[in-house]
Design a protein around this motif. Structure first.
Motif, PDB file in Angstrom:
ATOM      1  N   ASN A  27      -8.233  53.726 142.450  1.00  0.00           N
ATOM      2  CA  ASN A  27      -6.992  53.094 142.020  1.00  0.00           C
ATOM      3  C   ASN A  27      -7.163  52.329 140.713  1.00  0.00           C
ATOM      4  OD1 ASN A  27      -4.228  52.127 142.346  1.00  0.00           O
ATOM      5  ND2 ASN A  27      -5.149  50.147 142.821  1.00  0.00           N
ATOM      6  N   CYS A  28      -8.091  51.339 140.705  1.00  0.00           N
ATOM      7  CA  CYS A  28      -8.289  50.537 139.488  1.00  0.00           C
ATOM      8  C   CYS A  28      -9.464  51.014 138.642  1.00  0.00           C
ATOM      9  CB  CYS A  28      -8.482  49.066 139.855  1.00  0.00           C
ATOM     10  SG  CYS A  28      -9.984  48.734 140.842  1.00  0.00           S
ATOM     11  N   GLU A  29     -10.256  51.991 139.182  1.00  0.00           N
ATOM     12  CA  GLU A  29     -11.365  52.619 138.460  1.00  0.00           C
ATOM     13  C   GLU A  29     -12.462  51.623 138.099  1.00  0.00           C
ATOM     14  OE1 GLU A  29      -9.781  54.702 135.138  1.00  0.00           O
ATOM     15  OE2 GLU A  29      -8.737  56.201 136.353  1.00  0.00           O
ATOM     16  N   ARG A  30     -12.658  50.619 138.924  1.00  0.00           N
ATOM     17  CA  ARG A  30     -13.724  49.657 138.715  1.00  0.00           C
ATOM     18  C   ARG A  30     -14.828  49.903 139.744  1.00  0.00           C
ATOM     19  NH1 ARG A  30     -11.215  43.738 137.595  1.00  0.00           N
ATOM     20  NH2 ARG A  30     -13.382  43.431 136.895  1.00  0.00           N
ATOM     21  N   SER A  31     -16.069  49.618 139.366  1.00  0.00           N
ATOM     22  CA  SER A  31     -17.222  49.876 140.233  1.00  0.00           C
ATOM     23  C   SER A  31     -17.496  48.669 141.115  1.00  0.00           C
ATOM     24  CB  SER A  31     -18.456  50.193 139.383  1.00  0.00           C
ATOM     25  OG  SER A  31     -18.221  51.355 138.600  1.00  0.00           O
ATOM     26  N   PHE A  32     -18.018  48.952 142.322  1.00  0.00           N
ATOM     27  CA  PHE A  32     -18.361  47.893 143.272  1.00  0.00           C
ATOM     28  C   PHE A  32     -19.389  48.435 144.245  1.00  0.00           C
ATOM     29  CE2 PHE A  32     -14.639  50.177 144.698  1.00  0.00           C
ATOM     30  CZ  PHE A  32     -14.943  50.503 146.019  1.00  0.00           C
ATOM     31  N   ASP A  33     -19.927  47.567 145.047  1.00  0.00           N
ATOM     32  CA  ASP A  33     -20.970  47.934 146.000  1.00  0.00           C
ATOM     33  C   ASP A  33     -20.432  48.956 146.999  1.00  0.00           C
ATOM     34  OD1 ASP A  33     -22.843  47.941 148.196  1.00  0.00           O
ATOM     35  OD2 ASP A  33     -23.671  46.099 147.356  1.00  0.00           O
TER      36      ASP A  33
END
Length: 367
Positions: A27-33
C-alpha cells in the motif's frame, strides 16, 4: 571525501547481514520487519489473502462492526434506560458501540423484518382497491338505471301536466331533448368518468388523452400534471405498490424525525448539555424503539399477540422514556415524569402527523 564514500559503501554491503528480513508494504511501499503482521506505517495487513469469503466478511464487518461491543451495548440499552447514553457522553466510549452505528444497524434489521409485513399488506391493499372499484362500478350501473327510470317518470309527469303548466309542444320537445342529452356516464367518486377512462386505457390511448379524460386542463402546470399522472398510475395499477413506496420513504423520514426529537429534548433541557448530547440520547432511544417493534413484529409472525399484551408494551415505551430522562439528565422523578409525557405528547400530536403527511405526499409523488 574518499574515506566517507568508502565508509558508505562498506555500510551498504554489510547492512543486509546484520538486519532482519524485511517486507515491503504493497500500500505505502515502505519496508518493515517481516515479523510484523501489519504495516507499522499505514496499518494494512501484510498477508495477501484476498478471497471472496474475506472480501464479503470484511465488507460486513466494516459496515456494521458487530463485535463484543454490540452485546455490551445491547444489554444496558434494554435493561438500564438512559445509562448507556450517559456513559457515552461521560467519555466511556471504547467499550460500547457508537450510538449512530448502533442505530444504523438496528434500523436496517428492523426495516428488513418490516418489509415482509409490508409485502403482505400491499397485496391486501391492492385487492381491497380492486374490490372497491368493482363495487363502485356496480353502484354506477345501478344509478344509471335508476336515473333513466326517474327521467322517464319526470317526462311523463310533464306531459300529463302540460295543460296546467301552459307549455307548448315546442317547449316540451326542447325539454325532452335537454333531458335526453344529459344522460351519460356518471361521474364517480374519483371525479372523472371511469368508463371512458377504462376504454382509453384498454385501447392504448396516449397519456395526454387519458389525463384529459380525468379532468386535467390542457394548460395545467408541472405540479398539477404530476399529481394527475400519479393518480392515473395509481388507478391503472389498482393501488399496487403504494405501500411499498411508503415503506421506501420512511427510513429517509427517520433521519428527520430523530433530530426533531433531539430538538424537543433541547427545549426541555436547555442547560443540560449541547445538542450533540441530546442526539446521543435520541440515537439510543430510537434504537430501543426499533428493537421493541422488531420483537413485536417477529412475535406476531409466529403467533398473534393479543391486544391486552400489545397495549402495555406500547405504554412501557413512555415508562422507559421517563427512566431514561431520569438517568441521563440526572433530574428528579417528578420532572422526568412531566417532561417525558410532554415530549411524547408534543411529538405524537405535532411532529409525527406532519412527518406522516410529508411521507405520504412524497411517497405518492415518487410512486
Amino acid at each position: 571525501m574518499e574515506e566517507s564514500h568508502i565508509y558508505l559503501l562498506f555500510v551498504t554491503l554489510i547492512k543486509p547481514f546484520f538486519m532482519a528480513n524485511t517486507d515491503q508494504c504493497k500500500n505505502c511501499e515502505r519496508s518493515f520487519d517481516s515479523n510484523f503482521d501489519y504495516c507499522p506505517y499505514c496499518g494494512q495487513e501484510t498477508a495477501d489473502n484476498l478471497t471472496f469469503g474475506v472480501l464479503f466478511s470484511n465488507t460486513i464487518s466494516n459496515y456494521f462492526s458487530i463485535d463484543a461491543r454490540f452485546f455490551k451495548s445491547f444489554i444496558p440499552l434494554m435493561t438500564k434506560p438512559g445509562v448507556l447514553a450517559r456513559r457515552f457522553v461521560d467519555g466511556k466510549r471504547l467499550s460500547y458501540l457508537h450510538p449512530a452505528q448502533f442505530y444504523l444497524f438496528v434500523s436496517v434489521v428492523f426495516f428488513f423484518v418490516f418489509s415482509f409485513s409490508i409485502r403482505k399488506a400491499d397485496n391486501q391493499v391492492s385487492k381491497a382497491f380492486e374490490r372497491s372499484l368493482e363495487q363502485e362500478a356496480s353502484v354506477d350501473s345501478m344509478s344509471v338505471k335508476i336515473d333513466s327510470v326517474g327521467i322517464e317518470a319526470a317526462k311523463k309527469a310533464l306531459k300529463t301536466n302540460q295543460v296546467h303548466t301552459g307549455m307548448s309542444d315546442a317547449e316540451m320537445k326542447a325539454i325532452d331533448s335537454l333531458i335526453d342529452n344529459s344522460e351519460g356516464i356518471p361521474v364517480t367518486s374519483w371525479g372523472f368518468q371511469r368508463q371512458r377512462l377504462d376504454s382509453l386505457i384498454e385501447g392504448g390511448a396516449p397519456q395526454a388523452q387519458k389525463l384529459e379524460a380525468m379532468g386535467m386542463k390542457k394548460n395545467a402546470g408541472v405540479f398539477t400534471t404530476r399529481v394527475f399522472t400519479q393518480l392515473l398510475k395509481l388507478y391503472e395499477q389498482r393501488g399496487g405498490g403504494i405501500l411499498k413506496a411508503l415503506y421506501d420513504t420512511v427510513p429517509i423520514a427517520m433521519f428527520v424525525l430523530l433530530p426533531l426529537f433531539a430538538a424537543l429534548l433541547k427545549l426541555f433541557y436547555w442547560r443540560r448539555g449541547s445538542f450533540a448530547h441530546h442526539m446521543v440520547f435520541s440515537f439510543y432511544f430510537f434504537t430501543f424503539l426499533f428493537m421493541t417493534f422488531c420483537v413485536l413484529i417477529l412475535a406476531n409472525a409466529l403467533f398473534e399477540i393479543p391486544i391486552w399484551i400489545e397495549v402495555p408494551v406500547i405504554l412501557s415505551i413512555v415508562l422507559y422514556l421517563i427512566l431514561a430522562l431520569r438517568n441521563f439528565y440526572k433530574s428528579h422523578w417528578i420532572g422526568a415524569f412531566f417532561k417525558a409525557n410532554s415530549i411524547a405528547l408534543l411529538y405524537m400530536l405535532f411532529v409525527l402527523p406532519l412527518a406522516m403527511a410529508g411521507v405520504v405526499f412524497v411517497s405518492f409523488m415518487l410512486y
